[in-house]
Design a protein around this motif. Structure first.
Motif, short mmCIF file in Angstrom:
data_model
loop_
_atom_site.label_atom_id
_atom_site.label_comp_id
_atom_site.label_asym_id
_atom_site.label_seq_id
_atom_site.Cartn_x
_atom_site.Cartn_y
_atom_site.Cartn_z
N VAL A 299 2.98 10.12 -8.21
CA VAL A 299 3.32 11.18 -7.25
C VAL A 299 3.81 10.55 -5.94
CG1 VAL A 299 2.39 13.09 -5.87
CG2 VAL A 299 1.68 12.82 -8.26
N LYS B 128 7.40 9.36 -5.43
CA LYS B 128 8.46 10.37 -5.31
C LYS B 128 8.52 10.98 -3.91
CE LYS B 128 8.57 11.75 -10.14
NZ LYS B 128 7.43 12.22 -10.94
N ARG B 129 7.59 10.56 -3.03
CA ARG B 129 7.51 11.18 -1.70
C ARG B 129 7.87 10.20 -0.61
NH1 ARG B 129 4.26 15.91 -1.55
NH2 ARG B 129 4.00 15.48 0.66
N THR B 130 8.36 10.68 0.51
CA THR B 130 8.59 9.80 1.66
C THR B 130 7.48 9.99 2.69
OG1 THR B 130 10.05 11.50 2.53
CG2 THR B 130 11.09 9.62 1.44
N SER C 34 3.28 11.37 3.32
CA SER C 34 2.03 11.73 2.67
C SER C 34 1.76 13.22 2.88
CB SER C 34 0.88 10.91 3.26
OG SER C 34 0.52 11.46 4.52
N PHE C 35 0.74 13.75 2.22
CA PHE C 35 0.43 15.17 2.38
C PHE C 35 -0.01 15.51 3.81
CE2 PHE C 35 0.25 14.77 -2.25
CZ PHE C 35 1.00 15.88 -2.62
N MET D 86 4.92 7.10 4.08
CA MET D 86 4.40 6.57 2.82
C MET D 86 4.63 5.06 2.82
SD MET D 86 2.81 7.69 0.23
CE MET D 86 3.04 9.42 -0.23
N LEU E 126 -2.10 9.27 -0.99
CA LEU E 126 -1.50 10.61 -0.94
C LEU E 126 -1.74 11.31 0.40
CD1 LEU E 126 -2.23 11.87 -4.57
CD2 LEU E 126 -0.04 11.10 -3.60
#
Lengths: 148, 145
Positions: free
Chosen positions: A60, A63-65, A67-68, A73, B29
């Motif tokens: 996961v 695929k992200r630049t 963080s939540f 990232m 995350l």
């Protein structure tokens, strides 16, 4: 603030995981590293469990630049496999086999009041300081060139 | 080789490992960072303003783990972990671990868990190297000397 709380809780969770897994017991670690003696395979289960969960998280994350929580990232970008990496890992492994402590379990055991863990952590800091000094010494000529 | 069944703890070790994986998952995350202890600690030398808070928050959480663990699972608490190495050995080991993890850019958590979980060839080489050195060191110390 949100991220400070999460950093604290992640550190706590990680410490709990180390304690539950048996990683904070040096004789157990050495029991795993002792292939030719009476072998304790437990630590393979620690790594297997951790990697299995981490695999999905990193799939996961890749695929992200952001963080939540909206932080950058910070995935490692270096893929370089050089002598520095291998020699460093070999030196680390020798120390790991010698005492049965790696950095995380040593810190947790120090917090639990183990005198040997405290001595280990102080020596580890000294080793890290030697690295920092050696790096700066090596970089000195480059540092004299005025940087933009 | 024979299996040491008396010390083998598959369920505790597997659940502990899953917790380590969950912590690593949360860190990347939520905070966007790799959970690597040697990197988190090593970044304190020297302390850099603006880069201290997250490291200290994490380490403070880790430092609370023994007390919380004891409160939650007193039956599982290992009162006296078995540390066979004497003080000179502990000092040498600490120095090697400090130096080696910084030169090799990671330890069991950064390379062994996060690196392998994100399928990094660099971390695979590092993990195989420190495992091999660990196996060899124990072989020499326990069986050849």
């Amino acid at each position: 603030m949100k991220s400070r709380i999460s950093e604290f809780l992640v550190g706590l969770l990680f410490g709990l995981g180390l304690l539950l897994s048996g990683m904070t017991d040096p004789a157990k670690v050495i029991g795993f590293l002792d292939l030719s003696g009476s072998w304790d395979p437990s630590l393979a289960f620690v790594m297997g469990g951790a990697i299995a969960v981490g695999f999905f998280a990193f799939a996961v994350a890749k695929k992200r630049t952001l963080s939540f929580f909206g932080a950058a990232m910070r995935l490692p970008t270096s893929g370089q496999i050089d002598r520095r990496l291998v020699v460093g890992a070999l030196v680390f492994g020798a120390g790991w086999g010698l005492a049965g402590f790696c950095p995380g379990p040593a810190l947790v055991s120090m917090a639990a009041g183990q005198p040997k863990a405290l001595v280990f952590v102080l020596a580890m800091f000294a080793g890290m300081a030697v690295f920092e000094l050696a790096e700066r010494w090596g970089r000195r000529p480059a540092a004299e060139v005025p940087s933009a | 080789m024979s299996i040491d069944w008396s010390h083998f703890t598959p369920w505790f070790s597997l659940s502990g490992g899953i917790i380590l994986g969950l912590a690593s998952a949360m860190f990347i995350l939520l905070n966007g960072r790799i959970l690597g202890i040697s990197g988190i600690v090593g970044g304190l030398l020297p302390p850099r303003l603006g880069d201290l808070g997250w490291r200290l928050a994490f380490l403070a959480g880790m430092a609370c783990a023994p007390a919380v663990f004891f409160a939650l699972m007193p039956a599982q608490w290992v009162q006296a972990p078995r540390i066979d190495a004497g003080y000179p050995g502990i000092v040498v080991a600490g120095l090697l671990v400090g130096l080696g993890t910084r030169y090799g850019s990671g330890c069991t958590s950064g390379h062994g868990v996060c690196g392998l979980a994100r399928l990094s060839p660099r971390s695979l080489v590092a993990t195989l190297s420190f495992m091999a050195a660990g196996f060899l060191t124990v072989l020499v110390l326990r069986h050849l000397l």
